[in-house]
Design a protein around this motif. Structure first.
Motif, short mmCIF file in Angstrom:
data_model
loop_
_atom_site.label_atom_id
_atom_site.label_comp_id
_atom_site.label_asym_id
_atom_site.label_seq_id
_atom_site.Cartn_x
_atom_site.Cartn_y
_atom_site.Cartn_z
N TRP A 93 3.70 2.77 19.33
CA TRP A 93 2.85 3.95 19.53
C TRP A 93 2.84 4.88 18.32
O TRP A 93 2.11 5.84 18.27
N ASN A 94 3.72 4.62 17.31
CA ASN A 94 3.80 5.54 16.18
C ASN A 94 2.54 5.49 15.33
O ASN A 94 1.99 4.44 15.06
N ALA A 95 2.14 6.68 14.89
CA ALA A 95 1.02 6.76 13.95
C ALA A 95 1.53 6.35 12.57
O ALA A 95 2.74 6.36 12.33
N PRO A 96 0.65 5.97 11.65
CA PRO A 96 1.11 5.56 10.32
C PRO A 96 1.68 6.72 9.49
O PRO A 96 2.15 6.51 8.38
N TYR A 97 1.60 7.91 10.01
CA TYR A 97 2.17 9.09 9.33
C TYR A 97 3.19 9.70 10.28
O TYR A 97 3.18 9.43 11.48
N PRO A 98 4.10 10.55 9.75
CA PRO A 98 5.14 11.09 10.65
C PRO A 98 4.54 11.97 11.73
O PRO A 98 3.58 12.70 11.47
N GLY A 99 5.11 11.92 12.91
CA GLY A 99 4.65 12.75 14.01
C GLY A 99 3.23 12.42 14.41
O GLY A 99 2.75 11.30 14.21
N THR A 100 2.52 13.40 14.95
CA THR A 100 1.14 13.17 15.32
C THR A 100 0.29 14.31 14.78
O THR A 100 0.77 15.44 14.62
N ALA A 101 -0.97 14.02 14.52
CA ALA A 101 -1.88 15.04 14.01
C ALA A 101 -2.09 16.14 15.04
O ALA A 101 -2.15 17.32 14.71
N LEU A 102 -2.19 15.73 16.31
CA LEU A 102 -2.44 16.71 17.36
C LEU A 102 -1.29 17.70 17.48
O LEU A 102 -1.50 18.90 17.64
N ALA A 103 -0.05 17.17 17.36
CA ALA A 103 1.11 18.05 17.45
C ALA A 103 1.10 19.06 16.31
O ALA A 103 1.41 20.24 16.49
#
Lengths: 583, 356
Positions: free
Chosen positions: B276-286
C-alpha cells in the motif's frame, strides 16, 4: 520419341506394351503389363538417367466394356530432369490385383488406398490396405466404378449405417476407439521408448478446435509422446470426382471452388488450365496476366490464413487478427472483381470472367505499398520470439529424400531444400515474364516452412507489382466460338452467337478424345487435374491431385516421437484444408 | 461472549466486503481482458451488451447460471462436483491475509480491529502458499474425474506444472522474507515504507529484481495463463481439465482462475512493490492535512499496483505463443530454479553482511 520412353522400351521390351508422346500437350505415357509394374517402378526410380523420384499421383479409370476393365494410372515426376511420365497398367475385373509400389515411393501408400477405396483395385504388398475416404464399414461397392449409380441411393433413411433422425442415438459408454478397431492404430511392438503397461489411444478430431476441419487422427501415446499417428480421412468426402463425371466441363468450375475453400482462385486456375491443355486452347495475354495477379493474390490470402491459424494453434492469438485484417482488404478486392469473396468462380475456360479494372489495379498497388510493412509486423511478433522458435525449430523434421519419396510438394517440400516449384519448372500464366525467386529452406522443420511461406508472400507481392505494370490491353477471354459462350449482348442480336450459345449451354462443348495431366502451384502445393476425355461433353474421369491429401500420407512419419503439442504444429505446417483433402 | 459475537460480526462484514470487491474485480477483469485484447488486436472487443459492452460480464454470468449442468457418463460424480468448489475456495481463501491498506486499528464498541486486513496472522505468506497448492487439487481432480482423455492430460500437465512452479514461487520470495525477517504480509509491507527504493524489488543491500522476475513468471505459470496455459491449451487439449464442465461448475473454475490472478498480483504488490506504500514517504493527502483520508491514497496505490500486474497478464496473452510441455518443465527446473536458489544465497550473504 522422347529419350525417357526409349530407355523404358529398351529396358522392358516385353513388359512395356506401348509408349506414347502426346504431340500437342507434351504428355508422355506408357502402357505396361500389370504383372511387371513393381519392377518397372523400381527401375524408373533407381535409374539415374530417369530418376523418377517423385510420385505425383496414383489413380484409376474404369472401362467396363474392355476385357481388362480397370486401368491403374501412375503419374511420376523426375525432379532432376523435370520430366513427367504417366504409366498405365490394366487389370481385369475378376482379378483386380496389382503390385503395390509403396516400397519404391512411400507416398503411394495413401494414393493406393484411395484407389482401392474408390475403384476396388487391390494392391498386393500394401502395408495397410483399408478404405480411406469412405467409411470403414461401407459395403455399397466402389463409387468410382461406372456401374455405381451417380444419382445416389436415395434418402438418408435408406442407409442403414446412418443414425435415423427420429431415433435417439444409442448411448455408448465405450472408449472413443472401439476395442475391435484398436489394432490398426497401434504401432509395431517396440516403437515406444519406455516400458508400458497400457497404451493410451487418443482420438483427436473430427471435432477438435485445431484439426483444421473434420480431420480425425488417432494418436497412440506414450505419456505425451506420440508413438503412432494414424490419420482417418474422409469426413468431408463429397465425391467431387464422381460428381464431375456427370457435369459439363464448364459446370465443374464452381465445384473446384469448394475443394480448397481458402484458395478457390487457384483451384479454378488449376482446373481451367487442365481443360485448356486438353483442348489445346490458347488464352489471350491480358487474361494470362490477370490470372497470374489473382492467383498470387490468392496465394497471399492463403498464406495469411495459414499464418494466422498456425500462430493461433501455437497460442499466439494476435497474429491471427492482424493477418485477417490484410486478408479482408484482398477479399474486398475479390468482391469488387467478381462479386464473391470465398467461392469465387472467377475463371472461365479460355480466360476470366471480368476485367481487372484500373481502379482495382490502383487499390492493389496501394495495398502492396503497405503490405511489406505488415509482413514485417507479423515477423516482429513471432520471427524472433524465443517461444515461437522453440515450438517450430527442429519440429516435424523431414529430410529432402523423404519429402520427395512421400510425394510432398509446395512449401513442405521446399522447406526440406528441394527447389521444386511448378511455376518455375513448367511456367504458365505470366510467371516466366516477371522476376521472382523460389525460397528454399534448409532443415525441413516447421520453422523453415514458416519462413518459406513468409518469403513467398513477399515474392507474390513482387510478382503482382510487375504484372500490374506490364499488363497489356486486349481481350480477357479467348476467341473460340465452339467452346466459349458468346457475350450475352450478341446472343440477343446475332443468329450465329445464339446458335453457339444454345449448343454450349444445352450440350456443352466436346473436347477431343484424349487425356492429360496438368499441374498448378497452389499455395498448399502442387494441385493437379488429370482429365480423361472420351470426346463427350463430360469428362470420362477426372482425378484431382490434392496436395493436402498427399501431405497427410507423410503425417505418421513426421509425427512419430514428437509431443501432442507438436501434432497441432504439424497440422498447421501442412496447411491442410479438408475440403481439398477429402474431396 | 458478546465480544466474540461482535468480533465475528466484524469479520463477517469484512469478508463480505472483500468478497464483494473481488467478485466485482473479476467481473471487471473479464471485460477488461476482452477489451484490452481487442485493442491490441485491432478490434473492438464486446460491444453489444450495454454501452461499449460494459454489461457483458453480467450477460455472461446470467448465461452460465442458466446453462444445463452436465455430468459426463462414467465420471466420478462426487469428485467431479468437488473439484470446482475446491479450486474456487482455495483461490478465494487466500485473500484473508492480504493487506489492502495501511495497518491502522479502529476501535468500535470497545473492540479493536484492523479494517484493511481480515486476519493479520504472522505466517500470512505460508498460509497463502499452502492454499494455492490445494487449488491445484481442484484442477487435477477435475481432470481426473471427468472420464475424458483430454481432461486427464490437462490434469496431468497441471500436476507437473504446479509442482515445478510452486517451488519457484516459494523460493523466489525467500529472499524477501530474509530481508524482512517476517512471514506476515503486513510486516513485510511496513518494512518497505518510505521512498520507492525501499521496495524490495530495488531495495539495498541486494535488490530482489531477479527474484521478482522469477516470481512473476512463476505466478503466470501457476495461474495457468498464457504462455503457460498448457493445462487448458485450447488448440491441443480442447479445454484441458475443464473440457467436460458446463454451467456454474465451469464458471467456478473460471472465477478461480481470475481470483488466482488477483491473488498473485496482490502478493507481488505486497512483497516486491511496497504494497500500500506510495513511491514517496507518507501520503500526499496526509501532508495536505487530510490525515483521516490518507488510507484512501494507500488503497489506491495498492490497487494501482495490482492492476498493473493484471494488465501484464493480458499483455502477455496478446503477445506470446504457448510453450510446449517439455519446454515448460525444462524452463522451470533448469532456468528458474537455479536463479531462485542463487538469489537466496546472494541475498542471505548480503543480509548477513549488511544487517538493516
Amino acid at each position: 520419341m522422347h529419350p525417357v520412353l526409349d530407355i523404358l522400351k529398351d529396358k522392358f521390351p516385353d513388359a512395356v506394351l506401348s509408349v506414347h508422346q502426346d504431340k500437342d500437350r507434351g504428355d508422355l505415357s506408357a502402357r505396361v503389363k500389370a504383372a511387371h509394374m513393381l519392377e518397372i517402378a523400381r527401375f524408373l526410380h533407381d535409374d539415374p538417367r530417369l530418376a523418377f523420384d517423385h510420385i505425383t499421383d496414383v489413380c484409376s479409370a474404369d472401362y467396363p466394356d474392355d476385357p481388362e476393365r480397370f486401368e491403374v494410372i501412375y503419374h511420376v515426376l523426375s525432379l532432376p530432369h523435370g520430366v513427367r511420365l504417366r504409366i498405365k497398367a490394366r487389370v481385369t475385373e475378376e482379378h483386380p490385383v496389382i503390385a503395390s509400389v509403396v516400397s519404391v515411393w512411400k507416398g503411394a501408400e495413401f494414393m493406393e488406398r484411395e484407389t482401392y477405396d474408390l475403384m476396388g483395385i487391390k494392391f498386393s504388398g500394401h502395408p495397410d490396405l483399408r478404405r480411406i475416404l469412405m467409411p470403414e464399414n461401407y459395403d455399397e461397392g466402389y463409387p468410382l466404378r461406372k456401374d455405381f449409380p451417380a444419382e445416389g441411393r436415395g434418402w438418408r433413411s435408406s442407409f442403414p449405417f446412418l443414425p435415423k433422425m427420429d431415433e435417439t442415438a444409442a448411448v455408448s459408454n465405450d472408449n472413443e476407439v472401439p476395442e475391435a478397431e484398436k489394432q490398426v492404430f497401434r504401432a509395431e511392438v517396440g516403437a515406444g521408448s519406455t516400458r508400458r503397461t497400457e497404451e493410451l489411444l487418443l482420438n483427436m478430431g473430427p471435432q477438435h478446435p485445431s484439426t483444421h476441419g473434420v480431420l480425425r487422427v488417432v494418436l497412440e501415446l506414450d505419456g505425451e509422446r506420440v508413438v503412432k499417428a494414424t490419420p482417418d480421412l474422409g469426413y468431408l468426402h463429397r465425391g467431387v470426382e464422381k460428381l464431375s463425371e456427370g457435369l459439363a466441363y464448364m459446370q465443374i468450375i464452381p465445384h473446384t471452388d469448394r475443394l480448397d475453400y481458402v484458395c478457390s482462385m487457384t483451384n479454378n486456375y488449376a482446373y481451367v488450365r487442365a481443360v485448356e491443355k486438353l483442348l489445346t486452347l490458347a488464352v489471350p495475354e491480358r487474361a494470362e496476366y490477370i490470372r497470374t495477379v489473382v492467383a498470387e493474390m490468392q496465394r497471399i490470402i492463403g498464406h495469411l490464413f495459414w499464418l494466422g491459424t498456425q500462430a493461433l494453434d501455437i497460442g499466439a492469438m494476435t497474429v491471427f487478427f492482424w493477418t485477417f485484417r490484410e486478408r479482408e482488404v484482398l477479399l474486398d478486392m475479390f468482391e469488387k472483381l467478381c462479386g464473391a469473396r470465398l467461392t469465387l468462380n472467377y475463371f472461365r475456360i479460355g480466360g476470366v470472367d471480368s476485367d481487372f479494372t484500373p481502379d482495382l489495379a490502383r487499390r492493389m498497388n496501394e495495398f502492396l505499398d503497405t503490405f511489406q510493412a505488415h509482413i514485417n509486423e507479423y515477423d516482429s511478433l513471432i520471427a524472433n520470439n524465443r517461444i515461437w522458435i522453440g515450438r517450430t525449430k527442429n519440429v516435424a523434421v523431414i529430410s529432402a529424400e523423404d519429402a520427395i519419396n512421400f510425394g510432398l510438394t509446395g512449401p513442405p517440400l521446399r522447406g526440406s531444400g528441394v527447389k521444386y516449384d511448378v511455376r518455375k519448372m513448367e511456367p504458365y500464366g505470366a510467371y516466366d515474364k516477371v522476376e521472382w525467386e523460389v525460397p528454399v529452406g534448409k532443415n525441413g522443420d516447421t520453422y523453415d516452412r514458416y519462413w518459406i511461406r513468409m518469403e513467398e508472400m513477399r515474392q507474390s507481392a513482387r510478382i503482382i507489382r510487375q504484372c500490374l505494370a506490364q499488363m497489356p490491353q486486349g481481350p480477357i477471354i479467348a476467341d473460340a466460338p465452339q467452346i466459349i459462350p458468346p457475350p450475352k449482348a450478341n446472343v440477343m442480336r446475332d443468329m450465329e452467337s445464339l446458335i453457339h450459345h444454345f449448343i454450349i449451354f444445352t450440350q456443352g462443348f466436346k473436347p477431343p478424345k484424349g487425356e492429360t495431366y496438368c499441374a498448378t502451384e497452389a499455395p498448399k502445393g502442387e494441385l493437379g487435374f488429370f482429365i480423361i476425355s472420351d470426346g463427350s461433353p463430360r469428362p470420362y474421369r477426372m482425378k484431382i491431385r490434392a496436395p493436402s491429401f498427399i501431405h497427410m500420407g507423410a503425417f505418421d512419419h513426421m509425427a512419430r516421437g514428437y509431443l501432442i503439442s507438436d501434432i497441432i504444429t504439424i497440422f498447421g505446417t501442412y496447411d491442410i484444408v479438408m475440403g481439398e483433402c477429402d474431396r | 461472549m458478546a465480544e466474540l459475537a461482535l468480533r465475528m460480526a466484524f469479520s463477517l462484514a469484512q469478508i463480505t466486503v472483500v468478497m464483494g470487491v473481488i467478485m466485482l474485480t473479476i467481473m471487471v477483469l473479464t471485460l477488461a481482458e476482452r477489451k484490452v485484447l481487442g485493442w491490441m488486436q485491432d478490434r473492438m472487443g464486446p460491444m453489444e451488451v450495454g454501452p461499449y459492452g460494459i454489461l457483458q460480464p453480467v450477460a455472461d454470468g446470467l448465461k452460465l447460471f442458466f446453462k444445463e449442468d452436465i455430468v459426463p457418463a462414467g465420471a466420478n460424480r462426487f469428485l467431479f462436483s468437488l473439484a470446482p468448489i475446491l479450486a474456487l475456495v482455495a483461490a478465494l481463501i487466500g485473500f484473508a491475509v492480504v493487506p489492502f491498506g495501511p495497518d491502522t486499528t479502529i476501535e468500535l464498541f470497545g473492540i479493536q480491529f484492523k479494517p484493511f486486513i481480515i486476519s493479520d496472522i504472522n505466517i500470512g505468506i505460508l498460509y497463502i502458499l499452502a492454499f494455492t497448492s490445494i487449488g491445484a487439487y481442484g484442477v487435477i481432480l477435475g481432470g481426473w474425474a471427468s472420464n475424458s482423455k483430454y481432461s486427464l492430460l490437462g490434469g496431468l500437465r497441471s500436476a507437473a506444472q504446479v509442482i515445478s512452479y510452486e517451488l519457484n514461487v516459494g523460493l523466489a520470495i525467500v529472499g524477501v522474507l530474509l530481508l524482512a525477517g517476517s512471514l506476515s504480509l503486513v510486516k513485510i509491507t511496513q518494512a518497505q515504507a518510505g521512498w520507492f527504493w525501499n521496495w524490495y524489488v530495488f531495495a539495498p543491500p541486494f535488490p530482489q529484481l531477479l527474484a521478482f522476475v522469477v516470481y512473476v513468471i512463476s505466478a503466470v505459470a501457476e495461474t495457468n495463463r498464457v504462455p503457460f496455459d498448457l493445462p487448458e491449451a485450447e488448440s491441443e487439449l480442447v479445454a484441458g481439465f475443464f473440457t467436460e464442465y458446463s454451467g456454474m461448475r465451469f464458471a467456478f473454475f473460471f472465477i478461480a482462475e481470475y481470483a488466482n490472478m488477483i491473488l498473485v498480483s496482490c502478493i507481488a504488490a505486497a512483497l516486491f512493490l511496497g504494497g500500500w506504500n506510495a513511491p514517496y514517504p507518507g501520503t500526499a493527502l496526509a501532508r495536505m492535512g487530510f490525515v483521516q483520508f490518507a488510507w484512501v491514497e494507500n488503497v489506491v496505490w495498492f490497487a494501482a499496483k495490482v492492476y498493473f500486474f493484471l494488465f501484464l497478464f493480458f499483455w502477455l496473452r496478446a503477445t506470446l505463443p504457448r510453450l510446449r510441455y517439455d519446454q515448460l518443465m525444462r524452463f522451470g527446473w533448469k532456468v528458474m530454479l537455479p536463479i531462485a536458489l542463487g538469489n537466496i544465497l546472494v541475498t542471505a550473504i548480503a543480509a548477513y553482511l549488511f544487517p538493516r
